[in-house]
Design a protein around this motif. Structure first.
Motif, short mmCIF file in Angstrom:
data_model
loop_
_atom_site.label_atom_id
_atom_site.label_comp_id
_atom_site.label_asym_id
_atom_site.label_seq_id
_atom_site.Cartn_x
_atom_site.Cartn_y
_atom_site.Cartn_z
N ARG A 33 1.57 -0.38 4.90
CA ARG A 33 0.95 -1.66 4.61
C ARG A 33 -0.50 -1.50 4.11
O ARG A 33 -1.02 -2.36 3.39
CB ARG A 33 0.98 -2.53 5.87
CG ARG A 33 0.72 -3.99 5.65
CD ARG A 33 0.99 -4.79 6.93
NE ARG A 33 0.97 -6.22 6.67
CZ ARG A 33 1.99 -6.92 6.19
NH1 ARG A 33 3.13 -6.31 5.92
NH2 ARG A 33 1.88 -8.22 5.97
N SER A 34 -1.11 -0.37 4.48
CA SER A 34 -2.54 -0.19 4.22
C SER A 34 -2.86 1.02 3.34
O SER A 34 -4.04 1.36 3.19
CB SER A 34 -3.30 -0.04 5.55
OG SER A 34 -3.14 -1.17 6.36
N ASP A 37 -1.47 -0.23 -2.76
CA ASP A 37 -0.73 -1.40 -3.26
C ASP A 37 -0.56 -1.27 -4.77
O ASP A 37 -1.54 -1.20 -5.51
CB ASP A 37 -1.50 -2.67 -2.90
CG ASP A 37 -0.92 -3.92 -3.55
OD1 ASP A 37 0.29 -3.90 -3.88
OD2 ASP A 37 -1.67 -4.90 -3.71
N GLY A 42 -1.63 -7.38 -2.29
CA GLY A 42 -2.47 -7.18 -1.13
C GLY A 42 -1.84 -6.38 -0.01
O GLY A 42 -2.47 -6.16 1.03
N VAL A 43 -0.59 -5.96 -0.22
CA VAL A 43 0.14 -5.20 0.79
C VAL A 43 0.54 -3.86 0.17
O VAL A 43 1.10 -3.82 -0.94
CB VAL A 43 1.40 -5.96 1.26
CG1 VAL A 43 2.23 -5.11 2.20
CG2 VAL A 43 1.00 -7.27 1.93
N ASN A 77 4.29 -5.61 12.39
CA ASN A 77 4.07 -4.79 11.20
C ASN A 77 5.14 -3.72 10.99
O ASN A 77 4.85 -2.56 10.69
CB ASN A 77 2.68 -4.15 11.24
CG ASN A 77 1.60 -5.13 10.85
OD1 ASN A 77 1.87 -6.27 10.51
ND2 ASN A 77 0.36 -4.68 10.90
N GLU A 90 8.54 -6.38 0.58
CA GLU A 90 7.12 -6.18 0.24
C GLU A 90 6.77 -4.72 0.04
O GLU A 90 5.75 -4.39 -0.56
CB GLU A 90 6.21 -6.80 1.31
CG GLU A 90 6.44 -6.31 2.72
CD GLU A 90 7.32 -7.23 3.54
OE1 GLU A 90 8.50 -7.42 3.15
OE2 GLU A 90 6.83 -7.76 4.56
N ARG A 388 -5.61 -8.76 13.03
CA ARG A 388 -4.23 -9.10 12.69
C ARG A 388 -3.24 -8.52 13.70
O ARG A 388 -2.08 -8.91 13.72
CB ARG A 388 -3.89 -8.56 11.29
CG ARG A 388 -4.78 -9.10 10.18
CD ARG A 388 -4.50 -10.56 9.90
NE ARG A 388 -5.37 -11.08 8.83
CZ ARG A 388 -6.54 -11.66 9.04
NH1 ARG A 388 -7.01 -11.81 10.28
NH2 ARG A 388 -7.25 -12.11 8.02
N TRP A 441 -4.34 -7.67 2.82
CA TRP A 441 -3.79 -8.39 3.98
C TRP A 441 -4.73 -8.37 5.18
O TRP A 441 -4.67 -9.25 6.04
CB TRP A 441 -2.43 -7.79 4.36
CG TRP A 441 -2.51 -6.42 5.00
CD1 TRP A 441 -2.59 -5.22 4.34
CD2 TRP A 441 -2.52 -6.12 6.40
NE1 TRP A 441 -2.65 -4.19 5.24
CE2 TRP A 441 -2.61 -4.71 6.52
CE3 TRP A 441 -2.46 -6.89 7.56
CZ2 TRP A 441 -2.65 -4.06 7.75
CZ3 TRP A 441 -2.49 -6.24 8.79
CH2 TRP A 441 -2.59 -4.85 8.88
#
Length: 561
Positions: A33-34, A37, A42-43, A77, A90, A388, A441
């Motif tokens: 996720r980080s 991208d 944004g993911v 997550n 995603e 988050r 995100w």
């Protein structure tokens, strides 16, 4: 199929077991996720990972531990899986995943998948069927109990993420057990049909060419809920041995089990070479040293190097002649190591190199968490709305309700929240650190313009260059891969020191954990008049006098004979 890596035969006396490719490899954890991208939403995603494989190949990484990319509602997550054989939209597609496996392998890098089988998502088809009818076969895939006489939960067990561990389902008039959140119902490993489903899924992924599994909270699968025994329950090792027989045996892969309860007393039950269970475990005794024993991670206590060394070296002693261990200070559940253990201010670069040196030159398999190789720091968020992480937010509600002052909780979260390690990877000084062209995100760390891959890689003596040397030393030097570890200066509150021995060779490693100079007196049998400095954070040292002075956060390794 073994990974295309150079193999160097260590002396048989040092190995005492068949050398495997992962004995010399360094792992790299990607939190998808980080990381990168590719499409501006944004993911992070799988095509983004593929676009950055050159960075990992340049670093010399042997395998990637890939945090979950399966289809998931993302309550936690991705650690809440709705379909083990599908990819979260995603993150990409199954075709993207196959391409990642293939392109990584071309670079000599294996893909190790995160296996999350203590629980599933509450949106998994199994749980949908389980909650619809007590007669469905899948109902017994989960842990159910009838209500107490007053209609409430069967008992007062609490979930690790806060709140009751039991949730009610009206359709079947029962409560189900969830060790984590209600969105993560625990699987019932006592059911052989469930185990068959899991083993089929594991073989399916291995046949696609992955290099193994990192097994999330695997020590929970043998739990006895009624006895309130969760970790290392009565059937844990029966299940792991069956998994080995049914899935893992005969494959050239690596298996890493995560256990928050494993100790030197139980470690070899998981990874002893005659146990036929796992290759190594992630153990957290050195991590827990920094937590308040009563209030846990959100009430951190001052770092105690002596306790930290005691726990690390206990595992070095345990695996001296049997088993194997993992080496890590940070991951997706932990704070950034330079912020927690050292200095993320004026001495950040020196401190990052020191931590890497003293960890990577131990015996075991080192893991680099994304961004660690450039000295990324904690997020330093100041408001709860910046977070988050499900765990952080749940504990915030519980602790504020219990009367903990807001400022005190935020201070603990700034030090220990899982979101500290989940801010986007810092690739460049440009917008959003080069992670995305969209809105990330979670906020990018405010220091990304100074700390990023582009700028660090341009420095011949940068943190990235230091990591590259350490990875190469493990791959090329028998003593780093297989030498026995002996600690010294155990009572020093400031310096970590040990030697590795292999035949007539000796590798002496020292690291100063403080921002002050430290005077050190080496034991007589450690001091040496001449040696070869394999790596150093400051000036190279060619000898080891009895009396030496370490600069702030200085570290080095000298090879003698």
């Amino acid at each position: 199929m073994p990974l295309p890596q150079r193999s160097i035969s260590a002396p048989a006396a040092a190995r005492e077991q068949r050398e495997m490719w992962w004995h010399r490899a360094t792992g790299y954890q990607i939190y998808p996720r980080s990381f990168a991208d590719s499409n501006g939403d944004g993911v992070g995603d799988i095509p983004g990972i593929i676009s950055r494989l050159g960075h990992l190949a340049d670093l010399g990484i042997g395998f990637i531990w890939l945090s979950p990319v399966y289809a998931s509602p993302m309550v936690d997550n991705g650690y809440d899986i709705a379909d083990y054989r599908a990819i979260a939209p995603e993150y990409g597609t199954l075709e993207d995943m196959d391409r990642l496996i293939a392109e990584a392998r071309e670079r000599g890098i294996g893909i190790v998948m995160d296996l999350v089988v203590n629980h599933s998502s509450s949106l998994h088809d199994w749980f949908r069927a389980a909650r619809a009818s007590r007669e469905a076969p899948e109902h017994d895939y989960y842990i159910w109990r009838d209500a107490a006489p007053d209609g409430g939960p069967p008992d007062d067990q609490q979930a690790a993420f806060g709140g009751p561990a039991w949730s009610w389902v009206e359709e079947v008039a029962q409560y189900y057990f969830h060790y984590f959140s209600p969105a993560q119902p625990d699987l019932n490993w006592a059911n052989p049909a469930l185990r068959t489903e899991i083993y089929d899924m594991m073989r399916w992924w291995l046949d696609r060419g992955i290099a193994g599994f990192r097994m999330d909270v695997i020590s929970l699968i043998g739990k006895d809920v009624d006895a309130r025994v969760y970790e290392e329950g009565p059937t844990l090792h029966d299940h792991l041995q069956e998994m080995h027989r049914e899935v893992l045996a005969g494959r050239d892969i690596v298996t890493i089990g995560e256990s928050w309860s494993v100790s030197p007393e139980t470690g070899l039950l998981y990874c002893g070479r005659d146990r036929r269970e796992l290759d190594m475990v992630f153990e957290f005794s050195h991590i827990r040293e920094g937590w308040d024993p009563e209030r846990g991670k959100f009430a951190p206590r001052p770092f105690d190097l002596r306790g930290f060394k005691r726990e690390l070296f206990a595992w070095q002693d345990l695996t001296r002649h049997d088993g194997w261990t993992s080496l890590f200070l940070s991951n997706h559940d932990l704070p950034r190591q330079v912020s927690f253990y050292a200095d993320d201010g004026p001495y950040r670069r020196e401190a990052a190199k020191m931590l890497a040196t003293v960890l990577h030159l131990l015996k075991g398999t080192p893991f680099v968490y994304q961004g660690e190789e450039i000295g990324m720091t904690n997020a330093a968020f100041e408001r709860i709305d910046q977070y988050r992480d499900l765990e952080t937010l749940n504990h915030f509600e519980a602790q504020i309700a219990a009367g903990v002052p807001l400022e005190e909780f935020i201070a603990g979260a700034r030090r220990n929240s899982r979101d500290n390690s989940r801010t986007p990877m810092q690739w460049s000084p440009g917008p959003h650190a080069g992670f995305t062209t969209g809105t990330p995100w979670i906020e990018v760390n405010a220091n990304a313009s100074e700390i990023n891959v582009e700028q660090d890689s341009a420095q011949p003596d940068g943190i990235l260059a230091h990591y590259r040397k350490l990875v190469a030393l493990r791959r090329e030097r028998d003593i780093v891969a297989f030498g026995e570890t002996e600690s010294f200066l155990a009572n020093s509150p400031s310096v970590m020191a040990y030697q590795r021995r292999l035949g007539a060779q000796r590798l002496v490693v020292l690291g100063n954990f403080t921002g002050q100079e430290q005077d050190v007196e080496l034991p007589e049998d450690i001091a040496a008049g001449a040696g070869v400095c394999l790596i150093a954070s400051h000036d190279k040292r060619g000898e080891l006098p009895r009396q030496l002075r370490l600069a702030p956060y200085e570290s080095f390794a000298v090879l003698t004979s």
